[in-house]
Each structure stands twice: as C-alpha cells, then as structure tokens.
Design an enzyme around this catalytic site. Sequence first.
Site, mmCIF file in Angstrom:
data_model
loop_
_atom_site.group_PDB
_atom_site.id
_atom_site.type_symbol
_atom_site.label_atom_id
_atom_site.label_comp_id
_atom_site.label_asym_id
_atom_site.label_seq_id
_atom_site.Cartn_x
_atom_site.Cartn_y
_atom_site.Cartn_z
ATOM 1 C CG ASP A 177 -2.252 -0.512 1.056
ATOM 2 O OD1 ASP A 177 -2.743 -0.477 -0.084
ATOM 3 O OD2 ASP A 177 -2.839 -0.976 2.044
ATOM 4 C CD GLU A 213 -11.971 -2.006 2.972
ATOM 5 O OE1 GLU A 213 -10.923 -1.683 2.364
ATOM 6 O OE2 GLU A 213 -12.066 -2.000 4.215
ATOM 7 C CE LYS A 231 -4.789 -2.389 -1.113
ATOM 8 N NZ LYS A 231 -5.353 -1.215 -0.401
#
Length: 271
Positions: free
Chosen positions: A90, A189, A120
């Site tokens: 991330d 998500e 990400k």
Amino acid sequence: MAIHKTVRRVTTHVLYEMKLRGEKIAMLTGYDYSMARILDEAKIDIILVGDSASNVMAGHSSTLPITLNEMIYHATSVVRAVKRALVIVDLPFGTYQGNSMKALSSAIRIMKETGAHGVKLEGGKEIIESVARILSAGIPVMGHLGLTPQSIHKFGTYVVRATDEDEADKLIEDAHLLEEVGCFAIVLEKIPAKLASKVAREVKTPVIGIGAGKDVDGQVLVLHDMLGITQEFSPRFLRRYHNLYQEIKGAVKTYIEDVRSLNFPNEKEQY
Ligand code: KIV
C-alpha cells in the site's frame, strides 16, 4: 490442472489467467517475516503489505498515520520471507494524492528498497494521474474502490459504501477507468455483493473483494482479523478462522505459572 497449483511464482499474468479460468484468487495481508513465511508456504497467491499495519501492528485508530518509511520496513521483512506469492504494498496516505510526481517517487522507493512486485492506491478518477504515472514506469498497480479507509474522515463512518445509485455509478466508472489505464487488479471493499459482481463481470481486470460478496475473482482479509488476534473489530464479512488472541494469552499464562512454580525450565531444558 489449476494454474495456481503449477506456478512456481505468482505474477500479474497468472492472476489474469486465473480470472479467465474462473480460479479464485486468495489474498491476505502480511507485515512481518515470520507470518509471511507461513502464508507463502501455505501457497497464498498475494500478500498485501497493507497500511492496515497502522492499526494492527502500530495500534493507531486509522490507517492515516503510517509513513512510507514504516511501510518500507514492513514490506522488506515480508519480501525476505516470500518465494512464491506476489507481494503488493500500500502507498500510505499523503504519498500519492494530488501530485503524480510524488506518487511516482513513492512507488519507486517501494520497488527499489523492498523488492516488492507492485503497489496499491486508494481511489478512482481523483488519483488517476498518479496511477497512470506509476504505471508508465512499469510498476504494477492494484486499485482500491468502495470503502477506502484513507478517506475515513471524508466518509465519517466505516459503513457499507455505494448503496445509492450515484455512488454505485461512480464506482463502476472508476473501475473501468482503472482497467483502461492498466491496473492489474482492483480491490472492492465493503460494497453490495450485487454491485461487486457487476463490476467483476464488466472488467477483465481481476477483482478482489473484502466484504463484497462471493461473485468476484478473489478474496482478501486482514490477517490479524481472520486469525482472531484482533478482538474489537467484527464486521459481518469477517470470518474468523482461529481465536489466536485467547490461544496466545493461554500459552503466556501457562508460561508465567511454570516460571513461578519452578516447573520451567526442567532438567532436560538446562545445560
Ligand atoms: O490495508 C489493508 O489491509 C487493505 C485491505 C483491507 C484490502 O487495504
């Protein structure tokens, strides 16, 4: 034979192939050498060095405080352990939003200093310039839409996202945009399962869900949540595969009793 059983190393191409063949992708977060070794030996497809490290490793109440240097530390430890899995890291809050040159230099630091395989980023249209610039340097990018925890102060709450038509339409547009620009996968998500399923059908890019139902191309969970190390967090989508919090606490209590009662060490445990 299923492709994930034959590959020696999971690459972004393997993930595309898995989607084409309808083989589901299994992803978990990982933040340290010892756990990453277990995940890799168990043949997880992707280890995400998530900025959830901010919560589960550092004890912050959100993902916002973790720094690029801290992410690099975690990612370096994970990469040292991994022989087979794809390792994605991330980009933390503040290292890519609003400035694509800064985004590129953050991604380059991750790739150079950790040996990970990609990064990400959270968001769609608003960060697309950063995504494109990172991709132009040959760095694989995973997108992340729906509930994006780095924007928690904008949302104000961790409730299910994209339940109204406008937000759902924007999410679909963003997914297409991330696909067009060249992301190799997209995390969705905490959104309605029907919407996630529509996105997964519409894009060729593998879609990995967390709280997004089963009709996507793979699943991801936060390791500490699925192992039952964290206790307070229990959204509906979370399946706990263990209760490690209680197991570890029990083991530590037994050790303390053994030390106090002179049961440890015994004759065989000394020189
Ligand atoms: O940081 C993280 O753990 C994540 C997953 C929840 C996808 O982004």
